[in-house]
Design an enzyme around this catalytic site. Structure first.
Site, PDB file in Angstrom:
ATOM      1  N   CYS A 295       0.830  -1.103   0.034  1.00  0.00           N
ATOM      2  CA  CYS A 295      -0.014   0.030   0.091  1.00  0.00           C
ATOM      3  C   CYS A 295       0.860   1.297  -0.038  1.00  0.00           C
ATOM      4  CB  CYS A 295      -1.030   0.080   1.243  1.00  0.00           C
ATOM      5  SG  CYS A 295      -1.751  -1.596   1.496  1.00  0.00           S
TER       6      CYS A 295
HETATM    7  N1  SAJ Z   1       6.489   2.229   8.526  1.00  0.00           N
HETATM    8  C1  SAJ Z   1       7.759   2.984   8.735  1.00  0.00           C
HETATM    9  N2  SAJ Z   1       7.327   4.056   9.952  1.00  0.00           N
HETATM   10  C2  SAJ Z   1       6.231   4.258  10.447  1.00  0.00           C
HETATM   11  C3  SAJ Z   1       5.062   3.488   9.983  1.00  0.00           C
HETATM   12  C4  SAJ Z   1       5.095   2.469   8.996  1.00  0.00           C
HETATM   13  O1  SAJ Z   1       8.774   2.902   8.509  1.00  0.00           O
HETATM   14  O2  SAJ Z   1       5.936   5.028  11.439  1.00  0.00           O
HETATM   15  C5  SAJ Z   1       6.700   1.348   7.705  1.00  0.00           C
HETATM   16  C6  SAJ Z   1       6.296   0.003   8.126  1.00  0.00           C
HETATM   17  O3  SAJ Z   1       7.447  -0.590   8.552  1.00  0.00           O
HETATM   18  C7  SAJ Z   1       6.127  -0.822   6.721  1.00  0.00           C
HETATM   19  C8  SAJ Z   1       5.186   0.352   5.699  1.00  0.00           C
HETATM   20  O4  SAJ Z   1       5.849   1.681   6.438  1.00  0.00           O
HETATM   21  O5  SAJ Z   1       7.271  -1.310   6.053  1.00  0.00           O
HETATM   22  C9  SAJ Z   1       3.678   0.229   5.774  1.00  0.00           C
HETATM   23  O6  SAJ Z   1       3.345   0.261   7.017  1.00  0.00           O
HETATM   24  P1  SAJ Z   1       1.751   0.511   7.507  1.00  0.00           P
HETATM   25  O7  SAJ Z   1       1.439   0.116   8.645  1.00  0.00           O
HETATM   26  O8  SAJ Z   1       1.602   2.105   7.278  1.00  0.00           O
HETATM   27  O9  SAJ Z   1       1.154  -0.120   6.083  1.00  0.00           O
HETATM   28  P2  SAJ Z   1       0.020  -1.302   5.744  1.00  0.00           P
HETATM   29  O10 SAJ Z   1       0.334  -1.629   4.395  1.00  0.00           O
HETATM   30  O11 SAJ Z   1       0.406  -2.439   6.732  1.00  0.00           O
HETATM   31  O12 SAJ Z   1      -1.361  -0.703   6.256  1.00  0.00           O
HETATM   32  C10 SAJ Z   1      -1.737   0.353   5.848  1.00  0.00           C
HETATM   33  C11 SAJ Z   1      -2.653   0.940   6.884  1.00  0.00           C
HETATM   34  N3  SAJ Z   1      -1.882   1.217   8.101  1.00  0.00           N
HETATM   35  C12 SAJ Z   1      -2.210   1.836   8.862  1.00  0.00           C
HETATM   36  O13 SAJ Z   1      -3.234   2.769   8.831  1.00  0.00           O
HETATM   37  C13 SAJ Z   1      -1.575   1.968  10.346  1.00  0.00           C
HETATM   38  C14 SAJ Z   1      -3.317   2.058   6.065  1.00  0.00           C
HETATM   39  O14 SAJ Z   1      -2.565   2.877   5.669  1.00  0.00           O
HETATM   40  C15 SAJ Z   1      -4.219   1.226   5.128  1.00  0.00           C
HETATM   41  O15 SAJ Z   1      -5.392   0.885   5.525  1.00  0.00           O
HETATM   42  C16 SAJ Z   1      -3.790   0.041   4.452  1.00  0.00           C
HETATM   43  O16 SAJ Z   1      -2.115   0.085   4.661  1.00  0.00           O
HETATM   44  C17 SAJ Z   1      -3.991  -0.344   3.034  1.00  0.00           C
HETATM   45  O17 SAJ Z   1      -4.655  -1.287   2.736  1.00  0.00           O
HETATM   46  O18 SAJ Z   1      -4.024   0.603   2.260  1.00  0.00           O
END
Ligand code: SAJ
Length: 458
Positions: A295
């Site tokens: 995503c």
């Molecule tokens: N990450 C960081 N620093 C942060 C947060 C995340 O480095 O502070 C990294 C994570 O390790 C990962 C990537 O970014 O590699 C994405 O993490 P994520 O939790 O934002 O992404 P997804 O794909 O697991 O889930 C996200 C959802 N996350 C949250 O809302 C917390 C949301 O954005 C969407 O509902 C989902 O993608 C989607 O399906 O679009």
């Protein structure tokens, strides 16, 4: 809360519809409110399967469609394969005959409501790849009949529903908004999130025809506590890509701060923890070895691509992508520095990577920055092994590695231990005690008490 039966009817009562259309809409609304409509879910992945289970649990009859026979077989055997789905719930629904799966797209004609949750990847030029959406839309168009409601959930650029799907569906002569109904409702699934599931995550629904919006809103309200209608499919599409762009940009901001703190000799984790003590006007984001998953690294580029059509450069998206994609190289540069300080180079050094999944406590290595880090290390002829309790085999980025057991001997014999994913089940105290040198890109060792001379943070 779930819409009452009369609310649904009231909503369509105010619509200015031809009698034939009004009857069609009323019949579908009655079926939605009675939960007697047959629901088809196309794409049984981390979005589709949890959604299918939630609909089945409240009494809908659900038929899952997927091209992968293996997934279809597992669903029909009641054997779960998605972490966010409770094994017993899936098994019970299948046993009760309320949830089945098929690869036979001809059965689309029997469905009253169709929900699409297929992947929306990027091609190698970072441009949208809508092949899955277009293929499924063509399948639906071949079996489309009056009275069906179709809702796209895949994250995509504003305009996909109205400009790509609607013409393909109308090619057979039926009209959206009067013969069949078409809406967009973005999935909001956070894999591994223990607090928010499909049914308690607020859901946005958009459609460009009033009857489509009323029907889609009523359908989602049968299982989702708070449904938020907006006035067009494009508004709902843009809402979703904004959500993911918001994350990508803020992750890039803290990653950029990490690069600066490295130059300034400051601990970015200390700075951020202090900043996040502010009780308002800020939100925690943390640095990492890059941004993974299907995503955040991808979806913002759907908006960037569409914006060009309006002669508009979404500079924040481009900059965020550039910074986030640079982090694997920064990790390798910092690893090289640590090894050089001990008179070693990358070539011939043994590096133990801890965690290859794209984020904490998930088993998905797709688009994981760990893959790029390992690929770069191997390109410099380091010997890389890994341990990930969630990912027994890692075959991304041209790699093909097996997860090793995490033993004291394994940790001790590594010239560098590299924490790439902060899984909560790892014994970091042992790793810190036994490692000659540890580069922690996730601050995963923060809870290990006492001095940690072997640990360097990103
Ligand atoms: N990450 C960081 N620093 C942060 C947060 C995340 O480095 O502070 C990294 C994570 O390790 C990962 C990537 O970014 O590699 C994405 O993490 P994520 O939790 O934002 O992404 P997804 O794909 O697991 O889930 C996200 C959802 N996350 C949250 O809302 C917390 C949301 O954005 C969407 O509902 C989902 O993608 C989607 O399906 O679009």
């Amino acid at each position: 809360m779930a819409e009452t039966r009369s609310e649904g009817m009231d909503e369509i009562g105010g619509l200015d519809l031809e009698p034939e259309v009004a009857a069609r809409v009323a019949a579908l609304m009655a079926g939605i409110q009675a939960q007697s409509v047959r629901v088809g879910v196309i794409g049984l992945g981390y979005v589709g399967l949890p959604f299918a289970v939630e609909k089945g649990k409240v009494g809908f009859s659900v038929l899952g469609f997927d091209r992968q026979q293996a997934r279809v077989d597992r669903v029909n055997q009641g054997r779960n394969y998605i972490g966010d789905v409770a094994d017993a719930e899936l098994a019970a629904l299948v046993a009760a005959g309320r949830l089945r799966a098929t690869t036979d797209m001809a059965q689309l004609a029997d469905m009253d409501v169709l929900v699409i949750a297929v992947p929306t990847p990027l091609n190698k030029n970072l441009n949208p790849d809508l092949r899955h959406i277009e293929a499924v839309t063509r399948d639906i168009a071949r079996h489309l009949r009056p009275g069906q409601l179709i809702s796209l959930e895949s994250t995509t650029y504003p305009g996909t529903t109205d400009e790509i799907m609607q013409p393909l569906l109308e090619a057979a002569g039926l009209r959206a908004g009067t013969d069949f109904f078409l809406a967009y409702s973005p999935e909001r699934v956070d894999p591994g999130n223990q607090r928010y599931s499909t049914c308690n995550t607020n859901k946005v629904v958009g459609a460009s025809h009033p009857a489509s919006l009323a029907l889609a809103t009523a359908f989602y309200r049968r299982t989702i506590q708070h449904v938020v209608p907006v006035g067009s499919a494009a508004a709902a599409e843009l809402c979703k890509v904004f959500e993911n762009t918001f994350r990508a940009v803020n992750i890039a901001l803290v990653n950029e701060l990490t690069l600066l703190c490295d130059r300034m000799g400051l601990n970015v984790w200390e700075v951020l923890e202090a900043a996040f003590t502010k009780p308002f006007g800020i939100m925690p984001f943390y640095p990492g070895p890059g941004v993974g998953g299907h995503c955040i690294p991808l979806d913002p580029h759907y908006l960037e691509w569409k914006a060009r059509e309006f002669n508009f450069n979404t500079r924040f998206i481009a900059l965020a992508g550039e910074i986030n994609r640079h982090m694997p190289e920064f990790v390798v540069e910092k690893a090289l520095r640590l090894l050089s300080d001990r008179g070693r180079g990358l070539q011939g050094s043994r590096i133990l990577a801890l965690g290859v999944a794209y984020k904490q406590d998930v088993d998905d290595p797709r688009e994981s920055p760990a893959g790029e880090v390992i690929r770069l290390l191997e390109a410099r002829r380091a010997t890389v092994v890994y341990h990930d309790p969630f990912v027994p085999r890692f075959s991304e980025f041209g790699l093909d590695l097996q997860s090793l057991p995490l033993t004291e001997a394994e940790v001790r014999q590594a010239d560098l231990v590299l924490v790439l994913t902060d899984h909560s089940t790892v014994d970091y105290a042992m790793v810190v005690r036994e490692a000659v040198q540890l580069l922690d890109t996730r601050n995963a060792t923060r809870r290990v008490p006492g001095p940690k001379p072997s640990v360097v943070l990103l």
